[in-house]
Design an enzyme around this catalytic site. Structure first.
Site, mmCIF file in Angstrom:
data_model
loop_
_atom_site.group_PDB
_atom_site.id
_atom_site.type_symbol
_atom_site.label_atom_id
_atom_site.label_comp_id
_atom_site.label_asym_id
_atom_site.label_seq_id
_atom_site.Cartn_x
_atom_site.Cartn_y
_atom_site.Cartn_z
ATOM 1 N N HIS A 210 39.757 87.990 86.582
ATOM 2 C CA HIS A 210 38.909 87.955 85.394
ATOM 3 C C HIS A 210 38.314 86.566 85.197
ATOM 4 O O HIS A 210 37.128 86.415 84.890
ATOM 5 C CB HIS A 210 39.730 88.330 84.154
ATOM 6 C CG HIS A 210 39.835 89.804 83.905
ATOM 7 N ND1 HIS A 210 40.430 90.670 84.803
ATOM 8 C CD2 HIS A 210 39.422 90.571 82.852
ATOM 9 C CE1 HIS A 210 40.392 91.899 84.309
ATOM 10 N NE2 HIS A 210 39.785 91.871 83.133
ATOM 11 N N HIS A 264 48.353 86.632 82.712
ATOM 12 C CA HIS A 264 48.382 85.617 83.761
ATOM 13 C C HIS A 264 49.103 84.378 83.272
ATOM 14 O O HIS A 264 49.182 84.118 82.063
ATOM 15 C CB HIS A 264 46.957 85.217 84.177
ATOM 16 C CG HIS A 264 46.244 86.237 85.011
ATOM 17 N ND1 HIS A 264 46.502 86.432 86.348
ATOM 18 C CD2 HIS A 264 45.276 87.124 84.685
ATOM 19 C CE1 HIS A 264 45.727 87.388 86.812
ATOM 20 N NE2 HIS A 264 44.979 87.837 85.819
#
Length: 323
Positions: A210, A264
Site C-alpha cells: 500500500h 504493517h
C-alpha cells in the site's frame, strides 16, 4: 537584344531550379513517409510480438505470487511476541480503494490537465491531441507502477515477514504449544475465522505494498504538475500547490494508516516509501525512452509559440518515436 537574351536565360535557370526543388521536396517527403511507415510497422511488431506477451507473463507471475500458487517463504516467529498479537480490524484504505485510485485517478488527472494546457493549431483537434498526450503519459505511469508492484511482490515472497496481526489471522499450530519466547520456524495456519488468502497474507508484511504504490502515485502526479502546470504567472498561483499537497496527503494517509491499522510494522512502511520514491525517479528521469513529440515537425511558427514546458517525461521538440 542582349538584355532580352540574358533575361530569358535567367528565367530558364529559375524554372529549372524550381523544377529541381519540387522534385527534391517530393523525394524527401516520399522518403519521410516511407520511413514513418516502416517505423510504425516495426513498432507494432515489437509491441504485439514482444512487449504485450512479456507484460502478460509478468502480470501472471504477480497473480500467482499473490494467490499463493508460487510458494512464499515463511520467516518464523517468536512465541508470545506482543508485536504480532494485534487483532485484525480491517483496512482503512482497502485494496479495492487503493487499486481504483491508482488506475483510474491518474488517467482522469492527466486528461484534464492536458486538455487545459495542450497546444493545438488550426489543423488539429484539441481532444485528439489531449488523448495522445494522455496515452503516452499514462503509459509511462503504468510502466513504473508495474515495476513497483513487481519489486514488492518479489520481496514479500522472499522475506515472508509476519504481520502485526499474525496470531489473529493465522493462528499457527506451533504457537499453541510453544513456551516463553521460543523461536518457531515451521508452522501451519489453523484459523477458521479467515479465508486461506488472509492466512497466507499474514506472513507477507515486508515491505508495505500500500505504501510503495501510493507513494509512487502521489509523487508521480506531484512531479507531473510541477513540470507541466506550475507557473507563478498564472491567474491562480495556489491551485497547483494545493493539488500537489492533495497528492502527497493521499500517499501519507495510505502509508500511515497501515501502521495505525496494525497491518504493517513501521519498517515495512519505511522501506515501502523508499521503493515508491525509487520507482518514481526511475519512471520520470531514467526511462527517457517514453519521450513523445507533442508538436508538428517542421512547423517553425508553432515551435516558436510552443515554448511551454519540456518535462523529463516528454520533450516537446523531439522527433516522434514509436515503440
Amino acid at each position: 537584344m542582349l538584355s532580352a537574351s540574358i533575361r530569358s536565360s535567367v528565367l530558364e535557370i529559375k524554372r529549372i531550379a524550381s523544377v529541381h526543388m519540387r522534385k527534391e521536396r517530393r523525394d524527401v517527403e516520399s522518403q519521410s513517409s516511407s520511413k514513418t511507415s516502416f517505423c510504425t510497422r516495426h513498432g507494432l511488431w515489437w509491441t504485439f510480438g514482444i512487449d504485450i506477451p512479456l507484460l502478460l507473463i509478468l502480470l501472471a507471475l504477480i497473480g500467482l505470487f499473490e494467490l499463493g500458487v508460487i510458494p512464499n517463504h515463511k520467516a518464523g516467529f517468536y512465541c508470545n511476541d506482543p508485536a504480532l498479537n494485534f487483532p485484525f480490524n480491517g483496512d482503512t484504505v482497502t485494496t479495492e480503494i487503493l487499486m481504483s485510485t491508482l488506475l483510474a485517478g491518474p488517467l482522469v488527472f492527466f486528461a484534464i490537465t492536458e486538455y487545459i494546457f495542450v497546444y493545438v493549431d488550426y489543423s488539429e483537434s484539441r481532444i485528439r491531441r489531449t488523448c495522445i498526450n494522455t496515452f503516452y503519459l499514462y503509459r509511462t505511469y503504468i510502466y513504473g507502477l508495474i515495476m513497483n508492484l513487481s519489486i514488492v511482490e518479489v520481496m514479500k515472497g522472499i522475506v515472508g515477514s509476519p504481520r502485526p496481526t499474525f496470531f489473529d489471522l493465522c493462528e499457527p499450530d506451533a504457537g499453541k504449544t510453544c513456551n516463553g519466547t521460543e523461536y518457531v520456524k515451521d508452522f501451519k495456519c489453523t484459523s477458521t475465522k479467515y479465508a486461506s488468502w488472509y492466512q497466507m497474507d499474514s506472513y507477507r508484511s515486508f515491505p508495505s505494498g500500500h505504501t510503495s504504490l501510493s507513494v509512487y502515485c502521489g509523487l508521480f502526479l506531484a512531479w507531473y504538475l510541477q513540470r507541466r502546470a506550475f507557473n507563478w504567472s498564472h491567474r491562480s498561483i495556489f491551485m497547483v500547490p494545493m493539488l500537489q499537497l492533495l497528492c502527497i496527503s493521499y500517499a501519507a494517509v495510505c502509508s500511515l494508516t497501515r501502521i495505525t491499522d496494525h497491518r504493517h510494522h513501521w519498517w515495512d512502511v519505511l522501506v515501502g516509501s523508499i521503493i515508491g520514491l525509487a520507482t518514481v525517479l526511475y519512471a520520470v528521469i531514467i526511462s527517457s525512452n517514453f519521450s513523445y513529440d507533442h508538436s508538428k515537425i517542421g512547423d517553425l511558427k508553432s515551435q516558436e509559440s510552443r515554448q511551454t514546458v519540456r518535462t523529463l517525461l516528454y520533450d516537446e521538440r523531439r522527433p516522434a518515436t514509436v515503440s
